[in-house]
Enzyme design. Structure first.
Site, mmCIF file in Angstrom:
data_model
loop_
_atom_site.group_PDB
_atom_site.id
_atom_site.type_symbol
_atom_site.label_atom_id
_atom_site.label_comp_id
_atom_site.label_asym_id
_atom_site.label_seq_id
_atom_site.Cartn_x
_atom_site.Cartn_y
_atom_site.Cartn_z
ATOM 1 N N CYS A 1 -18.200 7.989 -25.000
ATOM 2 C CA CYS A 1 -19.297 8.959 -24.914
ATOM 3 C C CYS A 1 -19.785 9.049 -23.473
ATOM 4 C CB CYS A 1 -20.428 8.549 -25.854
ATOM 5 S SG CYS A 1 -21.748 9.764 -25.965
ATOM 6 N N GLY B 1 0.798 -1.220 0.000
ATOM 7 C CA GLY B 1 0.000 0.000 0.000
ATOM 8 C C GLY B 1 0.829 1.268 0.000
ATOM 9 N N GLU C 1 5.747 -5.605 1.082
ATOM 10 C CA GLU C 1 5.436 -5.772 -0.332
ATOM 11 C C GLU C 1 5.326 -4.390 -0.982
ATOM 12 O OE1 GLU C 1 1.966 -8.264 -0.678
ATOM 13 O OE2 GLU C 1 2.541 -9.396 1.115
#
Length: 206
Positions: free
Chosen positions: A133, A21, A63
């Site tokens: 769109c 994170g 990590e």
């Protein structure tokens, strides 16, 4: 998570994975993860807590994830049109929220540049939009781009290595773009472009 003494005694962990994170610098002036500082603070905190609980400090695993993959990737778009409104200029590209929905979802901002040529006429504030769109199909709001930006130009969006490809979809039946690795020995295709046949291959007919 550490658990203190219980009825069966202390819980001892030989290894502790604290996950990831970690943020990265998406814009100029932002700072990414300082690995040395983070490691020092984390180790000190865990050792202090373990000491207070009478536990041996485990081997720590983290990590980095986005801290590695994020800055390693960038996305290239081709300009398909430039629309000058009364007070603003919109640069439409051959991608959009199908390949990077982060801005539409929660307003993520990126550094954006025109690459591959010299430009003249100074810089102007523009908004880079996708070809879908949708009102929210925006890649970057109010970013400085060359005043002479035109169809055919290549626009690079930095720090998209973590979430661009992983969050891409076939929204509006748009094929996902390829992923190319670039290194000292040249370029190598990692993930091929998604073609119409890939999108239609799941149809079984009436």
């Amino acid at each position: 998570m550490f658990l203190g003494p219980n009825r069966q005694g202390s819980v001892k962990a030989a290894e502790l994975d604290l996950g990831g994170g970690h943020g990265i610098a998406y814009l100029q002036g932002e700072r990414g993860l300082d690995l040395a500082d983070y490691a020092g603070r984390l180790t000190a905190a865990v050792e202090e807590r373990c000491g207070g609980l009478g536990l041996r400090a485990p081997r720590l695993v983290v990590e980095p994830g986005r801290a590695i993959s994020g800055p390693a990737g960038l996305t290239l778009y081709r300009v398909i049109s430039v629309k000058k409104a009364l007070n603003h200029t919109y640069v439409a590209v051959d991608g959009g929220m199908s390949d990077n929905p982060r801005h539409a979802l929660y307003g993520s901002r990126y550094e954006v540049r025109v690459v591959g040529r010299r430009h003249q006429g100074g810089m102007r504030t523009m908004t880079v939009v996708g070809h879908h769109c949708e009102t929210g199909d925006t890649i970057a709001d109010d970013v400085p781009l060359p005043a002479d930006v035109h169809p055919g130009d290549v626009i690079a969006v930095a720090a998209t290595g973590a979430y661009h490809h992983s969050m891409a979809s076939t929204y509006n039946l748009t094929g996902r773009p390829p992923v190319v690795a670039v290194g000292p020995d040249g370029a190598r295709l990692l993930v091929r472009r998604e073609e119409v046949g890939d999108l239609m291959g799941r149809d079984v007919g009436f």
